[in-house]
Design an enzyme around this catalytic site. Sequence first.
Site, PDB file in Angstrom:
ATOM      1  N   GLY A   1       0.788  -1.224   0.000  1.00 17.43           N
ATOM      2  CA  GLY A   1       0.000   0.000   0.000  1.00 17.43           C
ATOM      3  C   GLY A   1       0.821   1.275   0.000  1.00 17.43           C
ATOM      4  O   GLY A   1       0.282   2.363  -0.203  1.00 17.43           O
TER       5      GLY A   1
ATOM      6  N   CYS B   1     -27.310  -9.605 -16.849  1.00 14.12           N
ATOM      7  CA  CYS B   1     -26.720  -9.372 -18.170  1.00 14.12           C
ATOM      8  C   CYS B   1     -27.693  -9.807 -19.259  1.00 14.12           C
ATOM      9  O   CYS B   1     -28.213 -10.930 -19.222  1.00 14.12           O
ATOM     10  CB  CYS B   1     -25.409 -10.153 -18.293  1.00 14.12           C
ATOM     11  SG  CYS B   1     -24.731 -10.116 -19.965  1.00 14.12           S
TER      12      CYS B   1
ATOM     13  N   CYS C   1     -25.848 -12.960 -21.224  1.00 12.26           N
ATOM     14  CA  CYS C   1     -25.555 -14.257 -20.594  1.00 12.26           C
ATOM     15  C   CYS C   1     -26.386 -14.500 -19.338  1.00 12.26           C
ATOM     16  O   CYS C   1     -26.305 -15.573 -18.746  1.00 12.26           O
ATOM     17  CB  CYS C   1     -24.064 -14.386 -20.278  1.00 12.26           C
ATOM     18  SG  CYS C   1     -23.566 -13.503 -18.786  1.00 12.26           S
TER      19      CYS C   1
ATOM     20  N   CYS D   1     -22.518  -7.636 -19.375  1.00 15.15           N
ATOM     21  CA  CYS D   1     -21.315  -7.808 -18.560  1.00 15.15           C
ATOM     22  C   CYS D   1     -20.219  -6.876 -19.065  1.00 15.15           C
ATOM     23  O   CYS D   1     -19.969  -6.800 -20.262  1.00 15.15           O
ATOM     24  CB  CYS D   1     -20.779  -9.231 -18.682  1.00 15.15           C
ATOM     25  SG  CYS D   1     -21.785 -10.469 -17.878  1.00 15.15           S
TER      26      CYS D   1
ATOM     27  N   CYS E   1     -18.425 -13.112 -19.823  1.00 15.11           N
ATOM     28  CA  CYS E   1     -19.711 -13.188 -20.522  1.00 15.11           C
ATOM     29  C   CYS E   1     -19.655 -14.262 -21.619  1.00 15.11           C
ATOM     30  O   CYS E   1     -20.559 -15.085 -21.755  1.00 15.11           O
ATOM     31  CB  CYS E   1     -20.033 -11.821 -21.117  1.00 15.11           C
ATOM     32  SG  CYS E   1     -21.752 -11.623 -21.639  1.00 15.11           S
TER      33      CYS E   1
END
Lengths: 361, 283
Positions: free
Chosen positions: B29, B238, B241, B263, B269
């Site tokens: 970080g 979606c 899909c 997606c 997808c």
Amino acid sequence: MYVAVKGGEQAIRNAHAWLAEERRGDVTIPELSVDQIREQMALSVARVMSEGSLFDADLAALAIKQARGDLIEATFLIRAYRTTLPRFGASEPINTGDMICDRRISATFKDLPGGQILGPTFDYTHRLLDFKLAADGETDIAPERARSEAKIPHVTDFLNREGLIESAVADDATPPDLTRVPLELPADRALRLQALARADEGFLLSLAYSTQRGYARNHAFVGELRIGMVAVEMEIPELGFAIEIGEIHVTECETVNQFKGSKYVPPQFTRGYGLVFGQIERKAISMALVDRALRWEELGEDYVGAPAQDTEFVLYHSDNIQATGFLEHIKLPHYVDFQAELELVRKLRSDAATAMQEAAE
Amino acid sequence: MSDYNFAYLDEQTKRMIRRAILKGLAIPGYQVPFASREMPMPYGWGTGGVQVSAAVLTPDDRFKVIDQGADDTTNAVSIRSFFERTADVETTTETKAATVIQTRHRIPETPLTEGQILVYQVPIPEPLRFLEPRETETRKMHELQEYGLMHVKLYEDISKHGHIATSYAYPVKVEDRYVMDPSPIPKFDNPKLSDCPAIQLFGAGREQRIYALPPYTKVVSLDFDDYPFEASKPNQTCGLCGADDSYLDEVIVDDAGRRMFVCSDTDYCEKRRSAGHRGRDAA
């Protein structure tokens, strides 16, 4: 019916083919040669060399041709090329006192050793369109006179003899290479000057202008502006001494600035310094003014909150390749973040609508 | 392009970048300054990610590039072809098959595994930047762990809007120490940052910073006990899909402004569709 979009690759290829065609323009008109650009667009070439930090007029001219005359794009091409070049070593500092001057003027003394040499300048031209150039570009040969071999001394040296101007303290420390180490603050003067030398001309011009209009005013006299060729020498380890490896064309500006004195220093003139590749007076002068403004701390002046005094602000925003890249990246797709924002705004709006309805009831 | 070194950068530069990456991995970080090079693509267009990828790629790698989750968005295409030319590495669109994935704005839906490296393109690495514009100040704030300003900002959001009004680049805290910008991924993706088996590397070229999350690092999205973090997405499935667990893009499909959702992760997808899943709008 929506189908997932494919074919980005083909689209990119086609766009670039079209770009190449547009770059060439009307093919019934003769193509520009790189030599023509180098010789006749010399000030554009100088700007690209200066902001690209690479002294090579042929490459700069090529970049300008490839970039369709967009000088920032041309600078970008040069920068991207420059990073791939090996580092053989560092030259000795150039000695501008030995410069073979095309131009040398001082605004502080009417006459002085070495004289005032106007040189090839736009100054005092009347800015009237010359329609003759549209018909036939040939010009008469300018009158010539033999160049004096004598070295032309720096104006500030004369002031220095009397102690009227601060001494520029010699420092043999090797300054960090901005293109090889990340910029970290506080930045000393050598590093600041390095950044300013490759900074965007327009950005420096505006900052310098702002100091003239009162944002950290430090009334500057152009002590001297000189343009010409200087030798570049480099010490070759095998030889043990420095030899000349070439010449570069540079513009140098030294300003003489007011200084009221501080607790520790009696009133004296102070210096601002600008040095850039090629003939770019506007940038060299701007650089000197901004350099001087950034020196407030070491001179014990007040920080008045002016942009030109703010090292972090100036150094972080002066590079036009960084700036244009980040600015233009907002053309890239941001569907995902925009979608997230859409959801958020819809949610906030529906909350607000509910609250208003409740208030009405 | 044979004039250039493998993956474009010279070995010295790669070594310098690898050092920064190792330092980043050692201090999860923390933003490590590095001497970012000028790349042949503009700053802001993935130069940080490209440099990190160039430094970690080996000839045996399989490389995937996504932008907005998709392999075929123009900048992803451009970066992929750059490495095809300069590193001659195998490329793939399959998340599972990739060893190095460079991404802009998304984390793939398919869970990452050990041995994979996810390289993020980062525009502004400093999570405190929009609260304090000065780098000299923000570095001090990280040193002293002075993150109160960030909490005040989130609190003000709640008092003004009733919610934390940050939907992407949602700040996180790494191993209880550094507050980090996860790059502009939607906050939907934030939970995937934590305890991830893959190495996550973040490259900010223009800002000259690299930071990193080693595998299985604890990453917590900032929140309050009474206003817990929520990974949101459109409440839809979606259209192609039928997935209800993936991040969705909204697409306008006709002049009347009719919309559908698909997606954003194209590989996810496609995999679902080839497995026989069908959404409402699938042909």
